[in-house]
Motif scaffolding. Structure first.
Motif, mmCIF file in Angstrom:
data_model
loop_
_atom_site.group_PDB
_atom_site.id
_atom_site.type_symbol
_atom_site.label_atom_id
_atom_site.label_comp_id
_atom_site.label_asym_id
_atom_site.label_seq_id
_atom_site.Cartn_x
_atom_site.Cartn_y
_atom_site.Cartn_z
ATOM 1 N N VAL A 317 0.820 -1.206 0.000
ATOM 2 C CA VAL A 317 0.000 0.000 0.000
ATOM 3 C C VAL A 317 0.861 1.266 0.000
ATOM 4 O O VAL A 317 0.480 2.285 -0.573
ATOM 5 C CB VAL A 317 -0.996 -0.005 1.185
ATOM 6 N N THR A 318 2.038 1.208 0.619
ATOM 7 C CA THR A 318 2.887 2.401 0.643
ATOM 8 C C THR A 318 3.237 2.826 -0.784
ATOM 9 O O THR A 318 3.266 4.017 -1.100
ATOM 10 C CB THR A 318 4.161 2.152 1.481
ATOM 11 N N GLY A 319 3.480 1.844 -1.633
ATOM 12 C CA GLY A 319 3.752 2.158 -3.038
ATOM 13 C C GLY A 319 2.539 2.765 -3.732
ATOM 14 O O GLY A 319 2.670 3.623 -4.607
ATOM 15 N N ASP A 418 7.699 9.781 11.754
ATOM 16 C CA ASP A 418 7.363 8.369 11.960
ATOM 17 C C ASP A 418 5.869 8.242 11.694
ATOM 18 O O ASP A 418 5.055 8.708 12.481
ATOM 19 C CB ASP A 418 7.714 7.983 13.403
ATOM 20 N N THR A 419 5.522 7.640 10.566
ATOM 21 C CA THR A 419 4.133 7.672 10.097
ATOM 22 C C THR A 419 3.425 6.358 10.359
ATOM 23 O O THR A 419 3.799 5.320 9.834
ATOM 24 C CB THR A 419 4.096 7.957 8.577
ATOM 25 N N TRP A 420 2.385 6.396 11.171
ATOM 26 C CA TRP A 420 1.585 5.192 11.400
ATOM 27 C C TRP A 420 0.361 5.198 10.498
ATOM 28 O O TRP A 420 -0.386 6.186 10.449
ATOM 29 C CB TRP A 420 1.116 5.091 12.862
ATOM 30 N N TRP A 421 0.162 4.103 9.808
ATOM 31 C CA TRP A 421 -1.059 3.904 9.019
ATOM 32 C C TRP A 421 -1.113 2.452 8.588
ATOM 33 O O TRP A 421 -0.256 1.657 8.973
ATOM 34 C CB TRP A 421 -1.145 4.883 7.856
ATOM 35 N N THR A 423 -2.823 -0.550 5.422
ATOM 36 C CA THR A 423 -3.462 -0.759 4.126
ATOM 37 C C THR A 423 -4.909 -0.269 4.199
ATOM 38 O O THR A 423 -5.420 0.378 3.285
ATOM 39 C CB THR A 423 -3.454 -2.266 3.776
ATOM 40 N N GLU A 424 -5.544 -0.556 5.309
ATOM 41 C CA GLU A 424 -6.957 -0.197 5.488
ATOM 42 C C GLU A 424 -7.181 1.311 5.554
ATOM 43 O O GLU A 424 -8.223 1.802 5.119
ATOM 44 C CB GLU A 424 -7.490 -0.802 6.795
ATOM 45 N N THR A 425 -6.241 2.027 6.152
ATOM 46 C CA THR A 425 -6.481 3.471 6.340
ATOM 47 C C THR A 425 -6.178 4.246 5.061
ATOM 48 O O THR A 425 -6.574 5.401 4.942
ATOM 49 C CB THR A 425 -5.656 4.064 7.497
ATOM 50 N N TRP A 520 2.532 6.014 21.233
ATOM 51 C CA TRP A 520 3.601 5.079 20.902
ATOM 52 C C TRP A 520 2.928 3.796 20.439
ATOM 53 O O TRP A 520 2.244 3.139 21.222
ATOM 54 C CB TRP A 520 4.465 4.791 22.133
ATOM 55 N N VAL A 521 3.100 3.449 19.170
ATOM 56 C CA VAL A 521 2.459 2.238 18.654
ATOM 57 C C VAL A 521 3.347 1.048 19.000
ATOM 58 O O VAL A 521 4.557 1.087 18.786
ATOM 59 C CB VAL A 521 2.252 2.330 17.131
ATOM 60 N N LEU A 522 2.734 0.001 19.565
ATOM 61 C CA LEU A 522 3.527 -1.129 20.038
ATOM 62 C C LEU A 522 3.558 -2.298 19.078
ATOM 63 O O LEU A 522 4.476 -3.096 19.078
ATOM 64 C CB LEU A 522 2.963 -1.617 21.369
ATOM 65 N N HIS A 534 6.404 -5.974 6.656
ATOM 66 C CA HIS A 534 5.351 -6.617 5.872
ATOM 67 C C HIS A 534 4.451 -7.440 6.770
ATOM 68 O O HIS A 534 4.907 -8.159 7.648
ATOM 69 C CB HIS A 534 5.946 -7.517 4.794
ATOM 70 N N ARG A 535 3.174 -7.323 6.510
ATOM 71 C CA ARG A 535 2.218 -8.036 7.328
ATOM 72 C C ARG A 535 2.077 -9.470 6.882
ATOM 73 O O ARG A 535 1.861 -9.751 5.722
ATOM 74 C CB ARG A 535 0.859 -7.356 7.214
ATOM 75 N N LEU A 536 2.187 -10.380 7.833
ATOM 76 C CA LEU A 536 2.003 -11.795 7.535
ATOM 77 C C LEU A 536 1.102 -12.377 8.602
ATOM 78 O O LEU A 536 1.213 -12.028 9.770
ATOM 79 C CB LEU A 536 3.354 -12.518 7.578
HETATM 80 C C1 WTA Z 1 2.404 -1.425 11.550
HETATM 81 C C2 WTA Z 1 1.747 -0.240 6.075
HETATM 82 C C3 WTA Z 1 4.367 1.402 14.316
HETATM 83 C C4 WTA Z 1 1.162 -1.507 12.406
HETATM 84 C C5 WTA Z 1 1.568 1.263 5.819
HETATM 85 C C6 WTA Z 1 0.034 -1.503 11.383
HETATM 86 C C7 WTA Z 1 3.478 0.705 12.312
HETATM 87 C C8 WTA Z 1 0.635 -2.282 10.254
HETATM 88 C C9 WTA Z 1 3.827 1.935 11.707
HETATM 89 C C10 WTA Z 1 0.061 -1.922 8.917
HETATM 90 C C11 WTA Z 1 4.508 2.909 12.507
HETATM 91 C C12 WTA Z 1 2.817 0.692 10.248
HETATM 92 N N1 WTA Z 1 4.748 2.590 13.802
HETATM 93 N N2 WTA Z 1 3.745 0.458 13.604
HETATM 94 N N3 WTA Z 1 4.916 4.073 12.029
HETATM 95 N N4 WTA Z 1 3.412 1.889 10.422
HETATM 96 N N5 WTA Z 1 2.863 -0.041 11.368
HETATM 97 O O1 WTA Z 1 -1.122 -2.617 6.215
HETATM 98 O O2 WTA Z 1 1.173 -2.724 13.119
HETATM 99 O O3 WTA Z 1 1.264 -3.156 5.568
HETATM 100 O O4 WTA Z 1 -1.155 -2.069 11.867
HETATM 101 O O5 WTA Z 1 0.503 -0.840 6.094
HETATM 102 O O6 WTA Z 1 2.041 -1.978 10.296
HETATM 103 O O7 WTA Z 1 0.740 -2.579 7.882
HETATM 104 P P1 WTA Z 1 0.333 -2.367 6.367
#
Ligand code: WTA
Length: 657
Positions: A317-319, A418-421, A423-425, A520-522, A534-536
């Motif tokens: 999704v980042t791509g 530090d960007t949290w997001w 695939t769903e968002t 702080w995302v854990l 990568h999510r597995l």
């Molecule tokens: C994790 C990737 C901490 C998190 C864009 C999320 C992160 C999953 C961060 C989504 C971050 C992604 N800090 N954890 N900055 N960014 N995650 O769908 O567990 O491949 O739920 O999307 O990656 O992974 P996805």
């Protein structure tokens, strides 16, 4: 939370972190988004998002910003019409920026480069759109894309968007089986691929996996093949078509049709906590608004002067959001690189930054950690003074990696976002703003303007500062997933059941608010692992192992790994008929997983055991297996049906070692 003990430990260390990095003064003075945006957005969210949607060019303006009448099936910008590909290419050309470079493409073989202007990109996208139509692809049909990081991959995505055919990009590192199951799930009728791509100095084939996938599904009518490496490919005249033959000769004129804001743009498969990957559906208007706005806000993008580079693969999704849709909608010049960071040598990325004067660089913590290990002498050989902003995504960035990134790559001046997001968002949700936020190493900080997120307890109550809980998004947002392809029930069940009555989206991540309320995302709280960002899914890998004739049962856990964040560790019980499985059994099983899913899912470790720890209701207690895999003392075993199982496992492993 499955992870609580180890997360607590990590957190105790993290929250001692006291370093703060203020935004550079000049960046703050000229920032795209300023501090007042947070309150303004919170006060009237729809008005704020309508303002962001104005970044795009609409053929018809929307009537309603947010339609929440059928929650959680939210709709955005209803009544509006637009074409995503028009927004990414044509409008820049029409505005007189046709000669601007859209893509500095860098192939893996040194010297194999292409600079593509917006005008050239428009021509190629039009040609490909005409070719797809000629091959029988209509609006609404699904197209699978299975390609290396070559310009044609981006052209293919935009051509699909142009004709309203949702694409599903399958990462080139995935197996034929994974490709076939995705084709089946979204019923793709056409596949776009290439003969191969370059990987660590050698051509790696792709087409054979498509051929094999076609033996497992009969939905594919045509396969469009780009010639990249020139290697030999098997050919089926009834199905296979060379890209050059049909795209190269097609007209460069193509009138983009305006589609409904809620027209499906793409389906991206991602791992969930059950074996079957979920097809995340994104639609056009809201998604493009989110991708464009966040790219502008979080990277403080100045399209006239910035040179942007995101190292992700378009298979993730980042791509999609930060190579294709966000940056191109914003009309920036970007670098796209085909290969691995170490080909032909370990300084390749830094040389590319120097050569193109990259100003904004976006990568993943796993890459940063591997560079840290190699030492700063390698990046120090390149002049990276052009860099002004650094981004991180995919997993929590540990403070040491953050500091190294900022110091060595960012010259101690560039802020790290530090960007949290997910695939769903669809787009970045929680992140510092580089011109506003004083960054803390390891924290994603706060929801960006327009987004409302919180950390809550199991009843959905906001936890006080200094405590942990579950990460939720409390208000709908434009780039949110609309459903899971073909499975509305699973959509509701997965994301809205937990806190649905409160209207909260459940992200599946654990998080903590520090004393200042910063987040702080854990990491995941479900059975999803994060390997190199990568999510597995644990169950997906377990199913792959169990499909091997010698395997009776398997349990998979993600164990901490210095390089990849987490690594796949498998515990396997063999069938009686398999005896001890033979001396090659571990290699055999690793190869089997690689074939079933792909190299990224290959277990780091496979342990052959006699029993698995289970509760009385038969649920595998992965927490205990994780203790073993991470070499910790095994935790509380009182809920095990048979409490001697853990000693059996440890004894067996000690003997084996
Ligand atoms: C994790 C990737 C901490 C998190 C864009 C999320 C992160 C999953 C961060 C989504 C971050 C992604 N800090 N954890 N900055 N960014 N995650 O769908 O567990 O491949 O739920 O999307 O990656 O992974 P996805």
């Amino acid at each position: 939370m499955t992870d609580s003990s180890s997360s607590e430990e990590t957190l105790a260390n993290l929250l001692k972190e006291e370093r703060r990095f203020e935004p550079p003064a000049d960046l703050a003075a000229n920032a795209n988004v300023t501090a007042d945006a947070y309150a303004r957005a919170a006060q009237d969210r729809p008005a704020f998002w309508a303002e962001q949607a104005e970044r795009l060019t609409w053929a018809e303006r929307w009537d309603t910003v947010l339609d929440d009448s059928n929650a959680p099936f939210f709709k955005w910008f209803t009544g509006g019409k637009l074409n995503a590909s028009y927004n990414c290419v044509d409008r820049h050309v029409e505005a007189g920026r046709g000669d601007k470079v859209a893509i500095h493409w860098v192939g893996e073989p040194v010297g194999d480069t292409r600079d593509i202007t917006y005008a050239q990109l428009k021509d190629e996208v039009c040609q490909a759109a005409n070719a797809l139509t000629a091959l029988g692809v209509n609006a609404g049909d699904r197209v699978a894309i299975y390609m290396p990081m070559i310009p044609e991959a981006i052209v293919a995505m935009l051509a699909c968007a142009r004709i309203g055919a949702p694409h599903t990009v399958v990462f080139g590192g995935f197996s034929a089986d994974a490709l076939a199951s995705r084709i089946d799930d979204c019923q793709a009728k056409l596949v776009i691929t290439s003969d191969g791509g370059y990987r660590r100095g050698a051509p790696a084939a792709l087409k054979p996996a498509v051929d094999e996938a076609r033996t497992k599904t009969d939905l594919v009518e045509k396969v469009l093949v780009v010639r990249r490496t020139g290697q030999d490919v098997a050919w089926d005249d009834a199905v296979d078509v060379w890209w050059d033959d049909v795209v190269g000769g097609a007209s460069t004129e193509h009138a983009p049709e305006a589609f409904d804001a809620e027209h499906p743009l793409y389906v991206m498969y991602t791992s969930g906590s059950t074996g079957k990957p979920k097809g995340i559906l994104h639609t056009t208007g809201g998604y493009l608004t989110g991708a464009s706005y966040t790219h502008h806000a979080v990277f403080d993008l100045k399209p006239e002067t910035d040179v942007y580079w995101c190292t992700a693969d378009i298979g993730w999704v980042t791509g999609h959001s930060y190579i294709v849709y966000g940056p191109l909608a914003n009309g920036v010049t970007q670098v796209v690189y085909e290969g691995t960071p170490d080909a032909p040598e370990r300084g390749r990325w830094w040389q590319i930054i120097e050569q193109y004067g990259v100003t904004i660089f976006y990568t993943a913590p796993t890459a940063i950690r591997s560079f840290m290990k190699q030492g700063r002498e390698i990046p120090d050989r390149s002049d990276m003074s052009s860099i002004r902003i650094l981004g991180s995504v995919g997993e929590p960035i540990n403070p040491e990696a953050y500091i190294w990134y900022r110091t060595v790559i960012g010259g101690d001046r560039a802020p790290v976002v530090d960007t949290w997001w997910q695939t769903e968002t669809g787009a970045i949700m929680i992140s510092p703003l580089p011109g506003v936020t004083a960054g803390k190493p390891g924290s994603a900080m706060t929801a960006i303007p327009g987004i409302a997120a919180d950390v809550v307890d199991d009843k959905g109550r906001s936890v006080p500062n200094g405590s942990g809980g579950y990460l939720v998004v409390t208000e709908p947002w434009p780039s949110m997933l609309r459903t899971l392809w073909g499975d509305d029930d699973r959509y509701v069940e997965t994301y809205w059941k937990t806190y649905g009555d409160l209207g909260y989206y459940f992200a599946g991540d654990g998080a903590k608010k520090d004393i200042d309320g910063d987040i702080w995302v854990l990491g995941r709280v479900d059975d999803v692992m994060n390997v190199s960002g990568h999510r597995l899914s644990t169950t997906e890998i377990e199913s792959a192992l169990v499909s091997h004739p010698k395997v009776a049962e398997a349990a998979v856990v993600g164990a901490k790994d210095e390089d990849t964040g987490q690594a796949v560790c498998a515990f396997v019980i063999l069938r009686e008929s398999a005896g001890d499985g033979g001396s090659e059994i571990v290699q055999e099983l690793r190869a089997h997983v690689r074939k079933e899913i792909g190299p990224i899912a290959t277990p780091r470790q496979i342990m052959i055991v006699a029993e698995l720890p289970k509760t009385r209701s038969g649920k595998i207690m992965r927490r205990l297996l994780r203790d073993v895999a991470e070499h910790r003392e095994v935790g509380d075993v009182t809920t095990l049906a048979d409490s001697s199982v853990m000693s059996l496992i440890s004894d067996g492993l000690n003997k084996g070692a």
